[in-house]
Design an enzyme around this catalytic site. Structure first.
Site, PDB file in Angstrom:
ATOM      1  N   ASP A  23       0.870  -1.165   0.000  1.00 42.96           N
ATOM      2  CA  ASP A  23       0.000   0.000   0.000  1.00 42.96           C
ATOM      3  C   ASP A  23       0.922   1.236   0.000  1.00 42.96           C
ATOM      4  O   ASP A  23       2.121   1.111   0.260  1.00 42.96           O
ATOM      5  CB  ASP A  23      -0.848  -0.062   1.278  1.00 42.96           C
ATOM      6  CG  ASP A  23      -1.598   1.203   1.533  1.00 42.96           C
ATOM      7  OD1 ASP A  23      -2.435   1.549   0.690  1.00 42.96           O
ATOM      8  OD2 ASP A  23      -1.341   1.864   2.568  1.00 42.96           O
ATOM      9  N   ASP A  25      -0.160   5.200   0.936  1.00 40.05           N
ATOM     10  CA  ASP A  25      -0.391   6.167   2.011  1.00 40.05           C
ATOM     11  C   ASP A  25      -0.495   5.464   3.360  1.00 40.05           C
ATOM     12  O   ASP A  25      -1.306   4.544   3.522  1.00 40.05           O
ATOM     13  CB  ASP A  25      -1.684   6.949   1.758  1.00 40.05           C
ATOM     14  CG  ASP A  25      -1.576   7.809   0.523  1.00 40.05           C
ATOM     15  OD1 ASP A  25      -1.054   8.922   0.645  1.00 40.05           O
ATOM     16  OD2 ASP A  25      -1.987   7.342  -0.551  1.00 40.05           O
ATOM     17  N   LYS A 183      -8.653  -3.941  -4.343  1.00 37.71           N
ATOM     18  CA  LYS A 183      -7.193  -4.110  -4.398  1.00 37.71           C
ATOM     19  C   LYS A 183      -6.811  -5.555  -4.705  1.00 37.71           C
ATOM     20  O   LYS A 183      -5.816  -5.815  -5.384  1.00 37.71           O
ATOM     21  CB  LYS A 183      -6.567  -3.669  -3.076  1.00 37.71           C
ATOM     22  CG  LYS A 183      -6.580  -2.158  -2.861  1.00 37.71           C
ATOM     23  CD  LYS A 183      -5.853  -1.765  -1.585  1.00 37.71           C
ATOM     24  CE  LYS A 183      -5.715  -0.246  -1.491  1.00 37.71           C
ATOM     25  NZ  LYS A 183      -4.917   0.192  -0.344  1.00 37.71           N
ATOM     26  N   ASP A 206      -1.468  -0.678   5.992  1.00 37.86           N
ATOM     27  CA  ASP A 206      -1.791  -0.022   7.276  1.00 37.86           C
ATOM     28  C   ASP A 206      -3.294  -0.007   7.563  1.00 37.86           C
ATOM     29  O   ASP A 206      -3.701   0.227   8.688  1.00 37.86           O
ATOM     30  CB  ASP A 206      -1.299   1.432   7.273  1.00 37.86           C
ATOM     31  CG  ASP A 206      -2.098   2.313   6.317  1.00 37.86           C
ATOM     32  OD1 ASP A 206      -2.377   1.858   5.186  1.00 37.86           O
ATOM     33  OD2 ASP A 206      -2.482   3.424   6.698  1.00 37.86           O
ATOM     34  N   ASP A 210      -6.594  -2.830   3.231  1.00 39.24           N
ATOM     35  CA  ASP A 210      -5.479  -3.564   2.613  1.00 39.24           C
ATOM     36  C   ASP A 210      -5.571  -5.069   2.843  1.00 39.24           C
ATOM     37  O   ASP A 210      -4.889  -5.841   2.172  1.00 39.24           O
ATOM     38  CB  ASP A 210      -4.134  -3.051   3.161  1.00 39.24           C
ATOM     39  CG  ASP A 210      -3.946  -1.576   2.873  1.00 39.24           C
ATOM     40  OD1 ASP A 210      -4.342  -1.161   1.780  1.00 39.24           O
ATOM     41  OD2 ASP A 210      -3.431  -0.851   3.741  1.00 39.24           O
TER      42      ASP A 210
HETATM   43  O1  LIG Z   1      -5.820   7.475  -1.531  1.00 41.75           O
HETATM   44  C1  LIG Z   1      -6.081   7.062  -0.375  1.00 41.75           C
HETATM   45  O2  LIG Z   1      -7.153   7.310   0.200  1.00 41.75           O
HETATM   46  C2  LIG Z   1      -5.116   6.168   0.335  1.00 41.75           C
HETATM   47  O3  LIG Z   1      -4.321   5.469  -0.554  1.00 41.75           O
HETATM   48  P1  LIG Z   1      -3.631   4.059  -0.145  1.00 41.75           P
HETATM   49  O4  LIG Z   1      -4.507   2.981  -0.663  1.00 41.75           O
HETATM   50  O5  LIG Z   1      -2.277   4.105  -0.816  1.00 41.75           O
HETATM   51  O6  LIG Z   1      -3.502   4.030   1.364  1.00 41.75           O
END
Ligand SMILES: O=C(O)COP(=O)(O)O
Length: 264
Positions: A23, A25, A183, A206, A210
């Site tokens: 992942d 963010d 995902k 996180d 995920d």
């Molecule tokens: O864009 C977001 O809300 C978070 O993105 P991520 O899936 O990389 O955590």
């Protein structure tokens, strides 16, 4: 003794890892509410290339954001917009193959949600660059995200979109994702295309969002500050938070590979 056995098994699995599905963010950033990527993350990503370990970003982010990131820091593939658009990059990141997984996006639904919940939510700037999965940002932190998700879901049902979209919260944004995305769908497809064995893939994240893709991977990892729902379902929880935890497991893979090479 059982713990010892489990530890040895994990080290062996880490030594055989040939791709990392991560992942973005909250997982490679310094914490769960910012965008800074620690140098430890970049350094380890450079190092794993020497061991031919492929990096795959599996994210809710918009395609151009992930493409830029992949190109500059060196990832082989991206799963963007929560699985709706996936792509593989060539060696120098100059060329790529793009595959669109979702049938259509529901922009009109997003406008309806914002018109009813404008006091609490605003559209993400990324929505101009999105095609299928749309993101909404929380404006007012006095209301919990659980309460906001419930309100969004009511609007989804009221307008007859409940069989078409899923609503989730990443910790950064609320996402309205077409049901054919996700995902895990994106990771499965890109693995088939690139011939990646998911049993030799380490999955790390996180957010509870995920879990669906991490569940497919051979070694399942959560960063220390991850959602409890994710931490309950993984093999390893890092000692460090977010990107520092990513760097820690990334360095451990390299150590496991070095140990394996020494013992040959
Ligand atoms: O864009 C977001 O809300 C978070 O993105 P991520 O899936 O990389 O955590």
């Amino acid at each position: 003794m059982d713990n010892l056995k489990r530890g040895v098994e994990l080290i062996n699995k880490l030594a055989n890892i040939d791709s990392i599905a991560t992942d973005v963010d909250g997982t490679i950033t310094a914490n769960r509410d910012g965008y800074f990527i620690p140098s430890e993350v970049i350094e380890c990503i450079r190092e794993i290339r020497k061991y031919n370990i492929m990096l795959i970003f599996v994210s809710a982010n918009a395609f151009p954001v992930l493409y830029g990131l992949a190109r500059y820091i060196g990832a082989k593939a991206i799963v963007s917009e929560n699985g709706c658009i996936i792509a593989s990059l060539n060696e120098h990141g100059r060329e790529m193959n793009i595959y669109e997984i979702c049938g259509r996006g529901y922009r009109e639904l997003v406008s309806k949600i914002v018109s009813e919940m404008g006091d609490f939510l605003k559209e993400s700037w990324q929505n101009d660059y999105r095609k299928y999965d749309f993101a909404l940002i929380q404006k007012d932190n006095r209301v919990s995200h659980i309460e906001l998700i419930q309100k969004i879901k009511k609007i989804v049902i009221k307008n007859g979109y409940d069989s078409k979209v899923n609503v989730n919260y990443s910790g950064y944004a609320f996402h309205i994702t077409p049901k054919e995305g996700g995902k895990s769908v994106g990771l499965k497809k890109i693995s088939e295309i690139l011939g990646i064995e998911l049993k030799n893939t380490l999955g790390i994240g996180d957010s509870y969002m995920d879990l669906e893709f991490i569940q497919l991977t051979g070694v399942k990892v959560a960063v220390r500050n991850a959602d409890e729902d994710l931490k309950r379902n993984v093999d390893i929880i890092t000692d460090e938070e977010s990107g520092y935890g990513f760097a820690q497991i990334c360095e451990t893979i390299i150590d496991a590979k070095k140990l394996k090479l020494q013992s040959l």
